[in-house]
Scaffold this motif. Sequence first.
Motif, PDB file in Angstrom:
ATOM      1  N   LEU A 157       0.817  -1.223   0.000  1.00 24.84           N
ATOM      2  CA  LEU A 157       0.000   0.000   0.000  1.00 24.84           C
ATOM      3  C   LEU A 157       0.849   1.270   0.000  1.00 24.84           C
ATOM      4  O   LEU A 157       0.552   2.219  -0.724  1.00 24.84           O
ATOM      5  CB  LEU A 157      -0.927  -0.020   1.217  1.00 24.84           C
ATOM      6  CG  LEU A 157      -1.645   1.285   1.560  1.00 24.84           C
ATOM      7  CD1 LEU A 157      -2.771   1.535   0.586  1.00 24.84           C
ATOM      8  CD2 LEU A 157      -2.193   1.259   2.983  1.00 24.84           C
ATOM      9  N   VAL A 158       1.917   1.274   0.806  1.00 14.67           N
ATOM     10  CA  VAL A 158       2.708   2.504   0.894  1.00 14.67           C
ATOM     11  C   VAL A 158       3.266   2.901  -0.478  1.00 14.67           C
ATOM     12  O   VAL A 158       3.375   4.083  -0.787  1.00 14.67           O
ATOM     13  CB  VAL A 158       3.860   2.398   1.921  1.00 14.67           C
ATOM     14  CG1 VAL A 158       3.318   2.295   3.327  1.00 14.67           C
ATOM     15  CG2 VAL A 158       4.783   1.243   1.627  1.00 14.67           C
TER      16      VAL A 158
ATOM     17  N   VAL B 219       1.806   2.181  -3.373  1.00 15.90           N
ATOM     18  CA  VAL B 219       0.681   2.681  -4.164  1.00 15.90           C
ATOM     19  C   VAL B 219       0.439   4.152  -3.832  1.00 15.90           C
ATOM     20  O   VAL B 219       0.191   4.978  -4.707  1.00 15.90           O
ATOM     21  CB  VAL B 219      -0.592   1.852  -3.892  1.00 15.90           C
ATOM     22  CG1 VAL B 219      -1.783   2.452  -4.632  1.00 15.90           C
ATOM     23  CG2 VAL B 219      -0.385   0.411  -4.317  1.00 15.90           C
ATOM     24  N   LEU B 220       0.544   4.482  -2.528  1.00 12.67           N
ATOM     25  CA  LEU B 220       0.314   5.870  -2.116  1.00 12.67           C
ATOM     26  C   LEU B 220       1.377   6.798  -2.698  1.00 12.67           C
ATOM     27  O   LEU B 220       1.109   7.960  -2.983  1.00 12.67           O
ATOM     28  CB  LEU B 220       0.316   5.982  -0.591  1.00 12.67           C
ATOM     29  CG  LEU B 220      -0.847   5.288   0.114  1.00 12.67           C
ATOM     30  CD1 LEU B 220      -0.752   5.484   1.611  1.00 12.67           C
ATOM     31  CD2 LEU B 220      -2.179   5.799  -0.406  1.00 12.67           C
ATOM     32  N   LEU B 221       2.600   6.285  -2.887  1.00 11.24           N
ATOM     33  CA  LEU B 221       3.655   7.134  -3.445  1.00 11.24           C
ATOM     34  C   LEU B 221       3.562   7.233  -4.958  1.00 11.24           C
ATOM     35  O   LEU B 221       3.651   8.314  -5.528  1.00 11.24           O
ATOM     36  CB  LEU B 221       5.034   6.582  -3.074  1.00 11.24           C
ATOM     37  CG  LEU B 221       5.467   6.721  -1.623  1.00 11.24           C
ATOM     38  CD1 LEU B 221       6.881   6.179  -1.459  1.00 11.24           C
ATOM     39  CD2 LEU B 221       5.424   8.180  -1.174  1.00 11.24           C
TER      40      LEU B 221
ATOM     41  N   GLY C  77       1.107   5.699  -7.101  1.00 16.08           N
ATOM     42  CA  GLY C  77      -0.168   5.479  -7.782  1.00 16.08           C
ATOM     43  C   GLY C  77      -0.685   6.729  -8.459  1.00 16.08           C
ATOM     44  O   GLY C  77      -0.170   7.831  -8.257  1.00 16.08           O
ATOM     45  N   ALA C  78      -1.742   6.569  -9.266  1.00 12.60           N
ATOM     46  CA  ALA C  78      -2.305   7.690 -10.011  1.00 12.60           C
ATOM     47  C   ALA C  78      -2.744   8.813  -9.065  1.00 12.60           C
ATOM     48  O   ALA C  78      -2.647   9.994  -9.392  1.00 12.60           O
ATOM     49  CB  ALA C  78      -3.485   7.213 -10.847  1.00 12.60           C
ATOM     50  N   GLN C  79      -3.239   8.423  -7.866  1.00 14.60           N
ATOM     51  CA  GLN C  79      -3.628   9.436  -6.888  1.00 14.60           C
ATOM     52  C   GLN C  79      -2.517   9.690  -5.875  1.00 14.60           C
ATOM     53  O   GLN C  79      -2.726  10.392  -4.894  1.00 14.60           O
ATOM     54  CB  GLN C  79      -4.864   8.972  -6.094  1.00 14.60           C
ATOM     55  CG  GLN C  79      -6.112   8.802  -6.924  1.00 14.60           C
ATOM     56  CD  GLN C  79      -7.270   8.347  -6.039  1.00 14.60           C
ATOM     57  OE1 GLN C  79      -7.349   8.680  -4.877  1.00 14.60           O
ATOM     58  NE2 GLN C  79      -8.169   7.570  -6.613  1.00 14.60           N
ATOM     59  N   GLY C  80      -1.346   9.106  -6.106  1.00 17.49           N
ATOM     60  CA  GLY C  80      -0.273   9.184  -5.121  1.00 17.49           C
ATOM     61  C   GLY C  80       0.520  10.465  -5.255  1.00 17.49           C
ATOM     62  O   GLY C  80       0.241  11.316  -6.101  1.00 17.49           O
ATOM     63  N   TYR C  81       1.560  10.591  -4.387  1.00 19.93           N
ATOM     64  CA  TYR C  81       2.334  11.830  -4.365  1.00 19.93           C
ATOM     65  C   TYR C  81       3.097  12.079  -5.653  1.00 19.93           C
ATOM     66  O   TYR C  81       3.110  13.166  -6.196  1.00 19.93           O
ATOM     67  CB  TYR C  81       3.308  11.792  -3.184  1.00 19.93           C
ATOM     68  CG  TYR C  81       2.585  11.917  -1.870  1.00 19.93           C
ATOM     69  CD1 TYR C  81       2.129  13.159  -1.434  1.00 19.93           C
ATOM     70  CD2 TYR C  81       2.331  10.796  -1.092  1.00 19.93           C
ATOM     71  CE1 TYR C  81       1.446  13.287  -0.256  1.00 19.93           C
ATOM     72  CE2 TYR C  81       1.647  10.916   0.103  1.00 19.93           C
ATOM     73  CZ  TYR C  81       1.204  12.158   0.527  1.00 19.93           C
ATOM     74  OH  TYR C  81       0.519  12.283   1.686  1.00 19.93           O
ATOM     75  N   TRP C  82       3.762  11.033  -6.153  1.00 19.78           N
ATOM     76  CA  TRP C  82       4.595  11.230  -7.337  1.00 19.78           C
ATOM     77  C   TRP C  82       3.953  10.647  -8.592  1.00 19.78           C
ATOM     78  O   TRP C  82       4.528  10.720  -9.660  1.00 19.78           O
ATOM     79  CB  TRP C  82       5.969  10.590  -7.114  1.00 19.78           C
ATOM     80  CG  TRP C  82       6.653  11.131  -5.899  1.00 19.78           C
ATOM     81  CD1 TRP C  82       6.565  12.409  -5.434  1.00 19.78           C
ATOM     82  CD2 TRP C  82       7.487  10.430  -4.984  1.00 19.78           C
ATOM     83  NE1 TRP C  82       7.292  12.550  -4.292  1.00 19.78           N
ATOM     84  CE2 TRP C  82       7.882  11.358  -3.988  1.00 19.78           C
ATOM     85  CE3 TRP C  82       7.968   9.123  -4.917  1.00 19.78           C
ATOM     86  CZ2 TRP C  82       8.714  10.998  -2.925  1.00 19.78           C
ATOM     87  CZ3 TRP C  82       8.797   8.768  -3.875  1.00 19.78           C
ATOM     88  CH2 TRP C  82       9.162   9.698  -2.881  1.00 19.78           C
TER      89      TRP C  82
END
Lengths: 289, 261
Positions: A123-124, A126-128, A130-135
Amino acid sequence: MNQPQSYLSSARSDLRSEPRLVRALIIAIAVIFLTVFVVLPLVVVFAQAFSKGVGAYFAALSDPEALSAIRLTLWVAAISVSLNLIFGLVAAWAIAKFDFRGKTFLISLIDLPFSVSPVISGLVFVLLFGAQGYWGPWLQSHNVHVLFAVPGIALATIFVTFPFVARALIPLMQEQGTQEEEAAVSLGASGLQTFFRVTLPNIKWGVLYGVLLCNARAMGEFGAVSVVSGHIRGETNTMPLLVEILYNEYQFISSFAIASLLAMLALITLVAKTFLERHLDEGQLPRGN
Amino acid sequence: MGLTLTWLSVIILIPLAGLFLKTFELSPDQFWGILTSRRTLNALKISFGLAFAAALVNLVMGTIIVWALVRYRFPGRRLFDAIVDIPFALPTAVAGVALTSLFAQKGWLGAPLAELGIKVAFTPVGIFVAMIFIGIPFVVRTVQPVLIDLDAEIEEAAASLGANRWHTVFRVILPSLIPALLTGFALAFARAVGEYGSVIFIAGNLPNVSEIAPLLIVIRLSEFRYADATAIAVVMLVASFLIIFAVNRLQRWAQVRIPAH
């Protein structure tokens, strides 16, 4: 590991043992429990894989999808093991041979991936990325694929296998102390020479041990990789992911055939681990003080 | 040094910080709403409750196994000693499909159990079984070295002072194993709470009934409900921090109680 069994101690042993019936009961419970919960699941993998004969087994393994999953798994393991080997050596060296503030914190950070759910490890990332992530948006605009591609799988695998090499080496290097290195340096050896000629030979079994466990986990990781892989057939499926997909499609022979390869990897790892543990025990004996 | 810290922060710190930052994008109300929704609460209850129960079983069975392996000699002892590590070594997906096929209605163990009216696969019992499988080595491998190192003279003293075997075991031996037992329990619990691969095949994955928290995270991610996934993950992450912390304290306690040799 074995307790010394002298004649003297066997004469006293009735003080330290239970009635015969209790003994038999305890052994029976232990053996039955381990057989049901550990041995049978292992046996079932091979029984299912070969249930339609050897021909079907090898046909399942030579399927292009299976071959591409095997190839990807080997690649990812090679990348993550070699990076974690370098890091593990450096981290263990820093922790064992030097004193600095925040050392305990550093050790618990290294341990962290062991106690985090593999799903969260995926998950972490994906959060970085992913399309909605930071980068994610930046990467997308530069056409770099991390998530649902090999780099993401490698990153997640590196994360979950992070502790193995360092964890195997820290106690070993701490026990060996710094005298030999100090002697080498005082005789004029450079830092790198000291490392490759003195430190590394002393810890070679520990290094192998860490690499072995790291590799087993890297090839078998499921949860973290499953979250970041995107399950693109023939492209981002590792062996454990393919086991799941084929199983859910009721292709049991193929699923268990690939599972049997992973089970064999686990068995080989265990045998090699026992062998290395014996070497490590021996290596530590003369250094008792 | 520098390399260690850089690598550590790239691989571990930045991703974890990202997780917490993402949580702060939620308002407290939103966060609370996600956590107290029925499905989330049930998933957390199932994961933590069954993991606790499985760790209890592992605590008892692990102690019995350690006792048999350390104190007795029987044929196949070394083999069984090695077998304990299989749940560590076997990839979780493989364990998952194997346990499912073993306990399915037509499986080797599932068929006889079904005749007794017990359904394991695709029920919460299946989750429980998978969590027992995954946790057993933690208890055995934590307690084993402590029992091996236990001083024989304490037991002999107890016996020669007139304690019967039952008293010696429960009043003398087991109390000195307590730190190791608790550590093993905590490690097995932590592993079972976060376990995914070996559980999802056998679980049946019915929302509110047999859906574990890690699976709910995966489902929320696939629905692109990142906030939901993150909120559940943060709760689980904090729980595992607390468990690591407890284990570290336990180990310090053990060192104080039993002076180093």
